[in-house]
Design a protein around this motif. Structure first.
Motif, short mmCIF file in Angstrom:
data_model
loop_
_atom_site.label_atom_id
_atom_site.label_comp_id
_atom_site.label_asym_id
_atom_site.label_seq_id
_atom_site.Cartn_x
_atom_site.Cartn_y
_atom_site.Cartn_z
N ALA A 134 0.83 -1.21 0.00
CA ALA A 134 0.00 0.00 0.00
C ALA A 134 0.86 1.26 0.00
O ALA A 134 0.56 2.23 -0.70
CB ALA A 134 -0.93 -0.02 1.21
N ILE A 135 1.94 1.23 0.78
CA ILE A 135 2.86 2.38 0.81
C ILE A 135 3.47 2.60 -0.57
O ILE A 135 3.54 3.73 -1.08
CB ILE A 135 3.98 2.16 1.86
N LYS A 136 3.92 1.52 -1.21
CA LYS A 136 4.52 1.62 -2.55
C LYS A 136 3.54 2.21 -3.55
O LYS A 136 3.89 3.06 -4.36
CB LYS A 136 4.96 0.23 -3.03
N SER A 137 2.31 1.72 -3.51
CA SER A 137 1.27 2.20 -4.43
C SER A 137 1.02 3.69 -4.23
O SER A 137 0.89 4.45 -5.20
CB SER A 137 -0.01 1.40 -4.20
N ALA A 138 0.99 4.13 -2.97
CA ALA A 138 0.75 5.55 -2.68
C ALA A 138 1.93 6.41 -3.11
O ALA A 138 1.74 7.51 -3.66
CB ALA A 138 0.47 5.74 -1.19
N ILE A 139 3.15 5.93 -2.89
CA ILE A 139 4.33 6.70 -3.28
C ILE A 139 4.38 6.88 -4.80
O ILE A 139 4.81 7.92 -5.30
CB ILE A 139 5.62 6.03 -2.74
N ALA A 140 3.90 5.88 -5.55
CA ALA A 140 3.86 5.99 -7.01
C ALA A 140 2.96 7.15 -7.44
O ALA A 140 3.16 7.74 -8.51
CB ALA A 140 3.37 4.69 -7.62
N GLN A 141 1.97 7.49 -6.59
CA GLN A 141 1.06 8.59 -6.95
C GLN A 141 1.74 9.95 -6.89
O GLN A 141 1.28 10.90 -7.51
CB GLN A 141 -0.16 8.57 -6.03
N TYR A 142 2.85 10.06 -6.12
CA TYR A 142 3.61 11.32 -6.13
C TYR A 142 4.07 11.63 -7.55
O TYR A 142 4.03 12.76 -8.00
CB TYR A 142 4.84 11.22 -5.23
N GLN A 143 4.56 10.58 -8.25
CA GLN A 143 5.08 10.77 -9.59
C GLN A 143 3.98 11.26 -10.53
O GLN A 143 4.18 12.21 -11.28
CB GLN A 143 5.65 9.44 -10.10
#
Length: 583
Positions: A134-143
């Motif tokens: 979930a953390i990885k998926s959310a961090i991808a949204q920064y991009q």
């Protein structure tokens, strides 16, 4: 946070998620491998990461939330800057009034929560437990958020940039000065730099073409186009960067070099600027140098085993010369800085002469070369020798005079670190002889030569595969596969009866947070110790291949061989090794 194994067992058994035998077997494996019991259970497919996180949440009394498939509004996501989100695995995902819900892997990370409270005291931070996925998926949204913001701002603001007409020099200078101070131009340049820093770019290229301006970033050594702008914006952008760098606005015929700094609460960067006249205007290249870089260990750079021992042993010698070789952009300066960090104690005086000074280091006397006023590597080194140094770092040996001074400095009781532009370690010796250095002086002073390249590291997702006949035939052009197989067996990466076709190598797998499957870089090295046998070849002015052959006979591993070890470990791919050695 980690749960007591007995508590974890009770909750998993109560929930009928696992049998007692399965748990006990996993516990034995955990004790043997020294991995967390929860990681073993997940990797063996006995429970899911979400089930473990739910148990942790229940025991800690902190609610569990799965935000893996949740789209977080950009204004909430950006409450926590991306670097902090990545470093601490914390995501802001919901805001109700003054309540900010944050998803974390470790809700006991009180330092991060306290930092956020200090950043905005009006917010009440409510921690929630989530999964790594979930953390990885959310961090991808920064991009995605940044790309949208970047494209919208640049395209919108570039419409407001006024076209600068050609005229006499005085009027044009005044027009350029005004253009550099226009809000749209300032926003475009600021956004280009912000985007570059968050993307970990080392360089920004702004290239004018006939009908458009191309913006490219170099990320992990690869140039990528990130934006195309109308050609009318070029003069304003160039003027803005020239003003920041204190360069001449009305000089369009000659190259110019400058630098400036940008600082925020999140980062501090020194930016080196090069302006070059080209057919369609002026091309700008900006080198981004972080001033917040933490010291990297030799192991972190990619040294290991006998190569690591050789480097450490030679850094302990009080005199002599260590050379690092490779093309531009191969990480030579970083290697020198790492060595200086290890040597930097209050008992020694370290002085450098560099072009440019890429990173500031405490307690080290760093001198910037300035050819315009006659401060060259040679003249700077000559002065350094009168400053009572113990250790001298010369950014690059470029000419006969610098080579002669560096060798004499090593001969007179100093440890000298420097770089040369050669493709392999053994090539440094003929290069010094070409610079009119006496072979007997080289053999008396040279301790160690390191040749290096940088390869991209595979990110977290990777796909194992084995080499087929066609791949083996192709690889045989670049390396002796029998020798590589022997080295892999020695390192425990292959069994005694294995052939090259039996060994697992890895390919990078693209993912939402890493589009090409690579992130960061690591060095591949060959470390040549100047032994008595090598010294005798130096005195005879032997060719590079003879020196290299003897060094390999004595145990030196080539960069290709070092690369294959790292590829077998899953750190990089064979494709990356071939890319950098054939460039």
């Amino acid at each position: 946070m980690e749960i007591n194994s007995q508590n974890l067992k009770e909750f998993l058994l109560d929930g009928k998620l696992i049998s007692e035998k399965q748990f006990d077997d996993a516990l034995k494996k955990s004790e043997k491998t020294k991995q967390k019991i929860s990681d073993i259970l997940i990797s063996d497919g006995l429970v899911t990461e979400e089930q473990i996180a739910s148990v942790k949440a229940y025991i800690s009394g902190i609610p569990f939330i799965n935000i893996e498939n949740e789209t977080i509004p950009a204004e909430i996501l950006k409450i926590i800057p991306e670097p902090i989100a990545r470093a601490h695995n914390i995501i802001a995902f919901r805001k109700t009034g003054s309540n900010l819900e944050v998803a974390m892997l470790d809700p006991e990370d009180l330092r991060t929560i306290e930092f956020m409270r200090r950043t905005d005291s009006s917010l009440k931070i409510l921690p929630r437990l989530t999964t790594n996925a979930a953390i990885k998926s959310a961090i991808a949204q920064y991009q995605q958020t940044l790309e949208t913001e970047f494209g919208d701002i640049v395209k919108e603001e570039s419409k407001g940039i006024k076209h600068i007409k050609e005229g006499d020099e005085a009027n044009q200078k005044e027009s350029l000065q005004k253009a550099a101070e226009e809000l749209p131009v300032i926003k475009v340049v600021d956004t280009l730099l912000k985007h570059a820093i968050l993307q970990r770019a080392s360089d920004v290229h702004i290239e004018p073409l006939e009908k458009e301006v191309i913006v490219r970033y170099r990320i992990d050594g690869i140039l990528r186009i990130v934006m195309t702008l109308p050609s009318s914006v070029a003069p304003g952008i160039v003027a803005r960067i020239k003003v920041l760098s204190s360069l001449k606005l009305d000089e369009h015929r000659l190259p110019q070099d400058g630098r400036f700094k940008i600082e925020t609460e999140e980062f501090k960067y020194s930016i080196r600027v090069s302006v070059l006249p080209v057919y369609n205007g002026e091309k700008i290249v900006m080198r981004l140098l972080s001033e917040d870089v933490k010291a990297i260990s030799l192991e972190g750079l990619g040294f290991f085993g006998s190569s690591l021992e050789l480097v450490r042993d030679n850094l302990e010698k009080p005199t002599g010369m260590i050379l690092v070789t490779g093309p531009t952009g191969s990480g030579k300066t970083t290697t020198l800085y790492t060595m200086m960090e290890l040597l930097n104690t209050p008992e020694v005086n370290i002085s450098t002469v560099e072009d440019p000074i890429e990173y500031r280091m405490p307690r080290i006397n760093q001198t910037q070369v300035n050819d315009k006023i006659g401060l060259t590597f040679a003249s700077g080194l000559r002065v350094l020798l009168r400053q009572d140094p113990d250790i001298i770092m010369v950014g690059e040996i470029r000419d006969d005079e610098t080579a002669d001074l560096a060798i004499n400095a090593a001969l007179t009781g100093h440890l000298v670190l420097s770089t040369l532009h050669t493709t392999e370690a053994a090539g440094a010796i003929p290069r010094l002889i070409d610079m009119k250095a006496e072979p007997f002086l080289i053999s008396s002073t040279l301790n160690l030569i390191i040749a290096q390249r940088l390869v991209r590291k595979i990110y977290e997702d990777k796909e194992p595969y084995k080499l087929d006949d066609a791949a083996l035939k192709n690889l045989a052009k670049y390396a002796k596969l029998d020798r590589i197989l022997k080295i892999l067996k020695h390192e425990g990466l292959a069994k005694d009866k294995d052939k090259m076709a039996d060994i697992n190598f890895y390919r990078a797998k693209p993912s939402p947070e890493c589009s090409d499957g690579y992130k960061g870089r690591i060095g591949i090295y060959e470390v040549l110790a100047v032994t008595d046998e090598i010294k005798s070849l130096i005195i005879k002015k032997s060719a590079t291949n003879r020196i290299s052959k003897l060094a390999k006979k004595n145990g030196m591993r080539t960069m290709v061989e070092d690369g294959f070890i790292k590829a077998a470990k899953g750190l990089t791919s064979i494709e990356e090794i071939l890319r950098v050695i054939t460039e």
